[in-house]
Design a protein around this motif. Structure first.
Motif, PDB file in Angstrom:
ATOM      1  N   VAL A 170       1.470  -8.223  -8.224  1.00 37.37           N
ATOM      2  CA  VAL A 170       1.955  -6.536  -8.369  1.00 37.37           C
ATOM      3  C   VAL A 170       2.617  -6.576  -7.003  1.00 37.37           C
ATOM      4  CG1 VAL A 170      -0.124  -6.657  -9.817  1.00 37.37           C
ATOM      5  CG2 VAL A 170      -0.476  -6.480  -7.259  1.00 37.37           C
ATOM      6  N   GLU A 171       3.105  -5.341  -6.942  1.00 37.07           N
ATOM      7  CA  GLU A 171       3.955  -4.651  -6.630  1.00 37.07           C
ATOM      8  C   GLU A 171       2.424  -3.729  -5.706  1.00 37.07           C
ATOM      9  OE1 GLU A 171       7.388  -4.495  -6.314  1.00 37.07           O
ATOM     10  OE2 GLU A 171       6.440  -5.688  -7.715  1.00 37.07           O
ATOM     11  N   ALA A 172       3.018  -3.563  -3.937  1.00 34.05           N
ATOM     12  CA  ALA A 172       1.491  -3.490  -2.627  1.00 34.05           C
ATOM     13  C   ALA A 172       2.039  -3.322  -1.535  1.00 34.05           C
ATOM     14  CB  ALA A 172       1.308  -4.155  -2.782  1.00 34.05           C
ATOM     15  N   ILE A 173       1.658  -2.508  -0.870  1.00 36.05           N
ATOM     16  CA  ILE A 173       1.823  -1.997   0.410  1.00 36.05           C
ATOM     17  C   ILE A 173       2.159  -3.530   1.194  1.00 36.05           C
ATOM     18  CG2 ILE A 173       1.225  -0.823   2.446  1.00 36.05           C
ATOM     19  CD1 ILE A 173      -0.283   0.955   0.722  1.00 36.05           C
ATOM     20  N   PRO A 174       3.390  -3.884   2.090  1.00 38.98           N
ATOM     21  CA  PRO A 174       3.109  -4.624   3.027  1.00 38.98           C
ATOM     22  C   PRO A 174       2.527  -4.872   4.297  1.00 38.98           C
ATOM     23  CG  PRO A 174       4.818  -3.661   3.348  1.00 38.98           C
ATOM     24  CD  PRO A 174       4.772  -2.694   2.512  1.00 38.98           C
ATOM     25  N   GLY A 175       1.366  -5.815   4.403  1.00 44.55           N
ATOM     26  CA  GLY A 175       0.476  -5.873   4.568  1.00 44.55           C
ATOM     27  C   GLY A 175      -0.962  -7.441   5.129  1.00 44.55           C
ATOM     28  N   ASP A 177       9.349 -10.496  -3.738  1.00 46.83           N
ATOM     29  CA  ASP A 177      10.152  -9.857  -3.444  1.00 46.83           C
ATOM     30  C   ASP A 177       9.466  -8.555  -2.672  1.00 46.83           C
ATOM     31  OD1 ASP A 177      12.544  -9.006  -3.882  1.00 46.83           O
ATOM     32  OD2 ASP A 177      11.614  -7.842  -6.541  1.00 46.83           O
ATOM     33  N   ALA A 178      10.980  -8.040  -1.731  1.00 50.18           N
ATOM     34  CA  ALA A 178      10.374  -6.131  -1.658  1.00 50.18           C
ATOM     35  C   ALA A 178      12.137  -5.406  -1.642  1.00 50.18           C
ATOM     36  CB  ALA A 178      10.370  -6.926   0.060  1.00 50.18           C
ATOM     37  N   GLY A 179      11.860  -4.243  -1.776  1.00 48.71           N
ATOM     38  CA  GLY A 179      12.363  -3.562  -2.330  1.00 48.71           C
ATOM     39  C   GLY A 179      11.470  -1.696  -2.433  1.00 48.71           C
ATOM     40  N   TRP A 180      12.482  -0.576  -2.574  1.00 46.94           N
ATOM     41  CA  TRP A 180      12.574   0.653  -1.735  1.00 46.94           C
ATOM     42  C   TRP A 180      11.949   0.960  -3.706  1.00 46.94           C
ATOM     43  CZ3 TRP A 180      11.506   2.214   2.985  1.00 46.94           C
ATOM     44  CH2 TRP A 180      12.146   1.631   3.930  1.00 46.94           C
ATOM     45  N   TRP A 181      11.237   1.905  -3.752  1.00 43.38           N
ATOM     46  CA  TRP A 181      10.600   2.220  -4.280  1.00 43.38           C
ATOM     47  C   TRP A 181      10.629   4.484  -4.417  1.00 43.38           C
ATOM     48  CZ3 TRP A 181      10.244  -0.192  -8.934  1.00 43.38           C
ATOM     49  CH2 TRP A 181       9.939  -1.649  -8.611  1.00 43.38           C
ATOM     50  N   PRO A 182      11.033   5.546  -5.836  1.00 42.93           N
ATOM     51  CA  PRO A 182      11.087   6.230  -5.524  1.00 42.93           C
ATOM     52  C   PRO A 182       8.979   6.654  -5.081  1.00 42.93           C
ATOM     53  CG  PRO A 182      12.027   6.069  -7.907  1.00 42.93           C
ATOM     54  CD  PRO A 182      11.673   4.817  -6.707  1.00 42.93           C
ATOM     55  N   PHE A 183       9.351   8.206  -4.640  1.00 42.19           N
ATOM     56  CA  PHE A 183       8.287   8.624  -3.735  1.00 42.19           C
ATOM     57  C   PHE A 183       7.583   9.737  -3.584  1.00 42.19           C
ATOM     58  CE2 PHE A 183       5.310   7.926  -0.194  1.00 42.19           C
ATOM     59  CZ  PHE A 183       3.902   6.815  -0.898  1.00 42.19           C
ATOM     60  N   GLU A 240       4.136   5.155  -9.607  1.00 39.35           N
ATOM     61  CA  GLU A 240       4.095   4.538 -11.034  1.00 39.35           C
ATOM     62  C   GLU A 240       4.947   4.506 -12.228  1.00 39.35           C
ATOM     63  OE1 GLU A 240       0.079   6.465 -11.488  1.00 39.35           O
ATOM     64  OE2 GLU A 240      -0.934   4.451 -10.172  1.00 39.35           O
ATOM     65  N   ALA A 241       5.345   5.580 -12.201  1.00 41.88           N
ATOM     66  CA  ALA A 241       6.294   5.119 -13.843  1.00 41.88           C
ATOM     67  C   ALA A 241       7.462   4.556 -13.291  1.00 41.88           C
ATOM     68  CB  ALA A 241       6.525   6.626 -13.251  1.00 41.88           C
ATOM     69  N   ALA A 242       8.076   4.386 -11.994  1.00 39.84           N
ATOM     70  CA  ALA A 242       8.937   3.424 -12.026  1.00 39.84           C
ATOM     71  C   ALA A 242       8.625   1.595 -11.651  1.00 39.84           C
ATOM     72  CB  ALA A 242       9.724   4.404 -10.292  1.00 39.84           C
ATOM     73  N   VAL A 243       7.710   2.024 -11.286  1.00 40.33           N
ATOM     74  CA  VAL A 243       7.407   0.257 -11.166  1.00 40.33           C
ATOM     75  C   VAL A 243       6.898   0.034 -12.758  1.00 40.33           C
ATOM     76  CG1 VAL A 243       5.171  -1.109 -10.292  1.00 40.33           C
ATOM     77  CG2 VAL A 243       6.599   0.513  -8.796  1.00 40.33           C
ATOM     78  N   THR A 244       6.351   0.606 -13.650  1.00 43.95           N
ATOM     79  CA  THR A 244       6.149   0.432 -14.281  1.00 43.95           C
ATOM     80  C   THR A 244       7.727   0.093 -15.425  1.00 43.95           C
ATOM     81  OG1 THR A 244       3.745   2.044 -14.612  1.00 43.95           O
ATOM     82  CG2 THR A 244       5.024   1.123 -16.860  1.00 43.95           C
ATOM     83  N   ALA A 245       8.327   1.287 -15.583  1.00 44.11           N
ATOM     84  CA  ALA A 245       9.714   0.737 -16.125  1.00 44.11           C
ATOM     85  C   ALA A 245      10.331  -1.085 -15.959  1.00 44.11           C
ATOM     86  CB  ALA A 245      10.427   2.709 -15.809  1.00 44.11           C
TER      87      ALA A 245
END
Length: 250
Positions: free
Chosen positions: A132-137, A209-215, A222-227
């Motif tokens: 899943v997409e998550a905060i690095p940590g 993976d690592a990347g930048w998402w609209p925030f 969530e819409a961008a991740v789902t898309a």
């Protein structure tokens, strides 16, 4: 003596009604499921200790320093008459542990945001354990301070080095981690790093993976991740909301 029956580590646990969640609520028939993986069961612990395990004891009452751990906890918790720590939010429907330590396991979650306005982006990783997409940590190492853990985890998982920057500590809270049980849980220190623009991020340890998402908002993220055919890690939603609340106050 009956042999302990173990459930898969991702078992959701027995349902816990809201009026039975509090530890003070009587529930004599409560039978949580044990989700301890093979390497953390008594037989395995008696023979060896995996590298990531901190507590060797097969049961929490074998931990000798509960008073010290309570004094240093990110989130206060109690220990019952047996010497077992109790999840600060009450019963979870699951017992045993799938974490290195009984009781609180301290984590550090750096939230890195680049840009402003419509150009604002947040740095996420794809966790290689649950996809899943998550905060690095990740977990704070023994004898490590939280500020060092924040920078180490970010560098290890994304290749982004922010050792020269001082983050804004957003809060400390118990997170709804997928490994949580009645007697072992994760409490996180979340911190915000703000950058003028995106920097190169490369997946490292624990990341597929690592990347930048609209925030601009949590809904937009969530819409961008789902898309993209992915899922946002539910346990990190409150941390991301806290970052947005701070950013939107400015």
């Amino acid at each position: 003596m009956n042999e302990t029956l173990y459930a898969p580590v991702d078992h959701p646990g027995v349902p816990v009604p809201e009026n039975r969640r509090c530890w003070s609520a009587s529930w004599p028939e409560y039978t949580p499921v044990d989700i301890s993986p093979p390497e953390l069961r008594p037989a395995a612990l008696a023979q060896h200790v995996p590298g990531w395990v901190v507590d060797r004891g097969a049961t929490p009452d074998l931990v000798p320093d509960w008073a010290e751990r309570q004094a240093n906890a990110l989130v206060p918790f109690t220990v019952d008459a047996r010497g077992w720590p109790l999840h600060p939010h009450g019963r979870t429907g699951r017992t045993g542990r799938n974490l290195g330590k009984w009781g609180e396991n301290a984590a550090a979650d750096p939230i890195v945001v680049a840009g402003t306005g419509e150009q604002r982006r947040v740095l996420l990783i794809t966790r290689d354990d649950i996809g899943v997409e998550a905060i690095p940590g990740g977990m704070v190492d023994p004898d490590e301070m939280v500020p060092a853990a924040l920078k180490r985890e970010l560098r290890e998982e994304t290749g982004v080095n922010l050792t020269d920057q001082q983050p804004i500590i957003l809060g400390r809270q118990v997170v709804d981690d997928w490994r949580t049980t009645d007697y072992a849980w994760v409490a996180s220190t979340s911190a915000l790093y703000q950058l003028p623009e995106q920097v190169t991020a490369t997946a490292g340890s624990d990341a597929a993976d690592a990347g930048w998402w609209p925030f601009g908002s949590l809904e937009q993220l969530e819409a961008a991740v789902t898309a993209a055919g992915r899922t946002l890690y539910a346990a990190h939603r409150p941390l991301l909301l806290r970052a947005l609340e701070y950013l939107n106050q400015k």
